[in-house]
Enzyme design. Structure first.
Site, PDB file in Angstrom:
ATOM      1  N   SER A 141       0.855  -1.192   0.000  1.00 39.69           N
ATOM      2  CA  SER A 141       0.000   0.000   0.000  1.00 39.69           C
ATOM      3  C   SER A 141       0.888   1.237   0.000  1.00 39.69           C
ATOM      4  CB  SER A 141      -0.852  -0.010   1.278  1.00 39.69           C
ATOM      5  OG  SER A 141      -1.499   1.223   1.463  1.00 39.69           O
ATOM      6  N   TYR A 154      -2.492  -1.647  10.112  1.00 44.07           N
ATOM      7  CA  TYR A 154      -2.485  -1.731   8.653  1.00 44.07           C
ATOM      8  C   TYR A 154      -1.143  -1.267   8.082  1.00 44.07           C
ATOM      9  CZ  TYR A 154      -4.054  -1.088   3.830  1.00 44.07           C
ATOM     10  OH  TYR A 154      -4.186  -1.161   2.461  1.00 44.07           O
TER      11      TYR A 154
HETATM   12  N1  LIG Z   1      -8.428   0.095  -2.311  1.00 45.63           N
HETATM   13  C1  LIG Z   1      -7.380   0.811  -1.955  1.00 45.63           C
HETATM   14  O1  LIG Z   1      -7.409   2.050  -1.992  1.00 45.63           O
HETATM   15  C2  LIG Z   1      -6.103   0.134  -1.522  1.00 45.63           C
HETATM   16  C3  LIG Z   1      -4.990   0.955  -1.298  1.00 45.63           C
HETATM   17  C4  LIG Z   1      -3.796   0.362  -0.915  1.00 45.63           C
HETATM   18  C5  LIG Z   1      -3.730  -0.997  -0.750  1.00 45.63           C
HETATM   19  N2  LIG Z   1      -4.823  -1.772  -0.966  1.00 45.63           N
HETATM   20  C6  LIG Z   1      -4.680  -3.208  -0.768  1.00 45.63           C
HETATM   21  O2  LIG Z   1      -5.170  -3.914  -1.876  1.00 45.63           O
HETATM   22  C7  LIG Z   1      -5.644  -5.204  -1.464  1.00 45.63           C
HETATM   23  C8  LIG Z   1      -7.047  -5.409  -2.001  1.00 45.63           C
HETATM   24  O3  LIG Z   1      -7.904  -4.461  -1.385  1.00 45.63           O
HETATM   25  P1  LIG Z   1      -9.287  -3.978  -1.988  1.00 45.63           P
HETATM   26  O4  LIG Z   1      -9.275  -2.517  -1.982  1.00 45.63           O
HETATM   27  O5  LIG Z   1      -9.605  -4.714  -3.219  1.00 45.63           O
HETATM   28  O6  LIG Z   1     -10.235  -4.416  -0.780  1.00 45.63           O
HETATM   29  P2  LIG Z   1     -11.479  -5.394  -0.708  1.00 45.63           P
HETATM   30  O7  LIG Z   1     -11.930  -5.342   0.709  1.00 45.63           O
HETATM   31  O8  LIG Z   1     -12.455  -5.075  -1.768  1.00 45.63           O
HETATM   32  O9  LIG Z   1     -10.828  -6.814  -1.050  1.00 45.63           O
HETATM   33  C9  LIG Z   1     -10.040  -7.510  -0.137  1.00 45.63           C
HETATM   34  C10 LIG Z   1     -10.455  -8.959  -0.167  1.00 45.63           C
HETATM   35  O10 LIG Z   1      -9.643  -9.676   0.767  1.00 45.63           O
HETATM   36  C11 LIG Z   1     -10.483 -10.643   1.360  1.00 45.63           C
HETATM   37  N3  LIG Z   1      -9.977 -11.118   2.656  1.00 45.63           N
HETATM   38  C12 LIG Z   1      -9.977 -10.464   3.836  1.00 45.63           C
HETATM   39  N4  LIG Z   1      -9.487 -11.268   4.805  1.00 45.63           N
HETATM   40  C13 LIG Z   1      -9.163 -12.442   4.222  1.00 45.63           C
HETATM   41  C14 LIG Z   1      -8.614 -13.649   4.689  1.00 45.63           C
HETATM   42  N5  LIG Z   1      -8.305 -13.823   5.982  1.00 45.63           N
HETATM   43  N6  LIG Z   1      -8.395 -14.646   3.807  1.00 45.63           N
HETATM   44  C15 LIG Z   1      -8.708 -14.498   2.490  1.00 45.63           C
HETATM   45  N7  LIG Z   1      -9.258 -13.368   1.996  1.00 45.63           N
HETATM   46  C16 LIG Z   1      -9.470 -12.355   2.851  1.00 45.63           C
HETATM   47  C17 LIG Z   1     -11.822  -9.930   1.537  1.00 45.63           C
HETATM   48  O11 LIG Z   1     -12.877 -10.832   1.752  1.00 45.63           O
HETATM   49  C18 LIG Z   1     -11.920  -9.154   0.226  1.00 45.63           C
HETATM   50  O12 LIG Z   1     -12.612  -9.870  -0.759  1.00 45.63           O
HETATM   51  C19 LIG Z   1      -5.548  -5.218   0.052  1.00 45.63           C
HETATM   52  O13 LIG Z   1      -4.372  -5.887   0.452  1.00 45.63           O
HETATM   53  C20 LIG Z   1      -5.468  -3.750   0.408  1.00 45.63           C
HETATM   54  O14 LIG Z   1      -4.826  -3.529   1.625  1.00 45.63           O
HETATM   55  C21 LIG Z   1      -6.015  -1.242  -1.343  1.00 45.63           C
END
Ligand SMILES: NC(=O)c1ccc[n+]([C@@H]2O[C@H](COP(=O)([O-])OP(=O)(O)OC[C@H]3O[C@@H](n4cnc5c(N)ncnc54)[C@H](O)[C@@H]3O)[C@@H](O)[C@H]2O)c1
Length: 256
Positions: A141, A154
């Site tokens: 991130s 986080y």
């Molecule tokens: N959206 C953003 O702005 C952003 C920014 C920086 C980093 N990220 C990172 O990108 C990745 C994806 O995030 P996103 O925005 O698509 O979020 P999201 O919440 O839509 O997707 C994350 C997925 O991870 C799954 N998950 C959670 N705990 C789990 C577990 N124990 N085992 C298996 N699956 C699990 C959730 O069910 C969900 O489907 C994450 O690692 C997040 O930290 C996102």
């Protein structure tokens, strides 16, 4: 020039039911790969895999469980013959101040976001070695590149993912396994909609580019790093954040 092509490769993507993981799956498939999406959200995961078509599969998989990781590897081998690429994308967000985050919550976030990535790499590395090489992309991130307030567990987990990716990269270079981290900035997904980042609701002045990212823009970077177009890239950290971590915006400096 090497084109971005994943034909003949199988890519396992955690947290693939929705958001960035689902988009990464969509793109890997479009680039020719077979895709295994895993998640704890069964209904959404099944629906996403069905939407992607017959070269996609879904498996229930909690990334904190060693047993589930072994089952995911077995499943990929049974369905598609092996694994060539791993995207450690599953994650949960948090909003805690360091002084206020509970120890229990901190541990839970680190368990999913960091220990889950560790178990995933540990489980899949022997398979990638067996295949003669492969690529691992770990989703960190912007919070893993700078100290972001309100991200105690986080941010710590995402800094950990960045470091662990580099450690694995230096260990696995001669095994022809590349390991890189991708650092999304604020991107439209279900994760950010809960903190009020909603598509179509205007600009985002925190970033030099003045806008929130689209999932497809993050997936573009993931697909590139999985492919042979990135054949000499390992141990890299790729910010896909509209310049957020490059520094404060001109608007902020000039106070207008
Ligand atoms: N959206 C953003 O702005 C952003 C920014 C920086 C980093 N990220 C990172 O990108 C990745 C994806 O995030 P996103 O925005 O698509 O979020 P999201 O919440 O839509 O997707 C994350 C997925 O991870 C799954 N998950 C959670 N705990 C789990 C577990 N124990 N085992 C298996 N699956 C699990 C959730 O069910 C969900 O489907 C994450 O690692 C997040 O930290 C996102």
């Amino acid at each position: 020039m090497t084109t971005i092509d994943l034909t003949g490769k199988t890519i396992l993507i955690t947290g693939g039911a929705r958001g960035l993981g689902a988009e990464a799956g969509r793109q890997a498939l479009a680039a020719g790969a077979d895709v295994v999406l895993t998640d704890v959200l069964d209904d959404e995961g099944k629906a996403t895999a069905a939407e992607l078509g017959e070269r996609a599969r879904f498996l229930h998989h909690d990334v904190t469980s060693e047993q589930d990781w072994q089952a995911a590897l077995k499943f990929a081998v049974r369905e598609f013959g092996g694994v060539d690429g791993l995207v450690n994308n599953a994650g949960v967000t948090t909003g805690g101040l360091v002084a206020e985050e509970t120890v229990e919550h901190f541990r839970r976030v680190v368990d999913i976001n960091l220990t889950g990535v560790f178990i995933g790499m540990k489980t899949i590395i022997p398979e990638l070695t067996r295949r003669g090489g492969g690529a691992i992309v770990n989703i960190s991130s912007a919070a893993g590149l700078m100290g972001m307030a309100l991200t105690a567990g986080y941010g710590a987990s995402k800094w950990g993912v960045r470091g662990l990716s580099k450690i694995a990269a230096v260990e696995l270079g001669t095994a022809r396994i590349r390991v890189n981290s991708v650092h999304p900035g604020m991107t439209y997904t279900p994760m950010t909609s809960v903190i009020g980042i909603v598509q179509g609701e205007g600009n985002y002045p925190n970033t030099p580019m003045g806008r929130v990212g689209e999932p497809v823009e993050i997936a573009d970077a993931v697909t590139f790093l999985l492919s042979d177009a990135a054949s000499y890239i390992t141990g890299a950290e790729l910010a896909v954040d509209g310049g957020w971590t490059a520094g404060p915006t001109v608007k902020y400096i000039m106070g207008q």
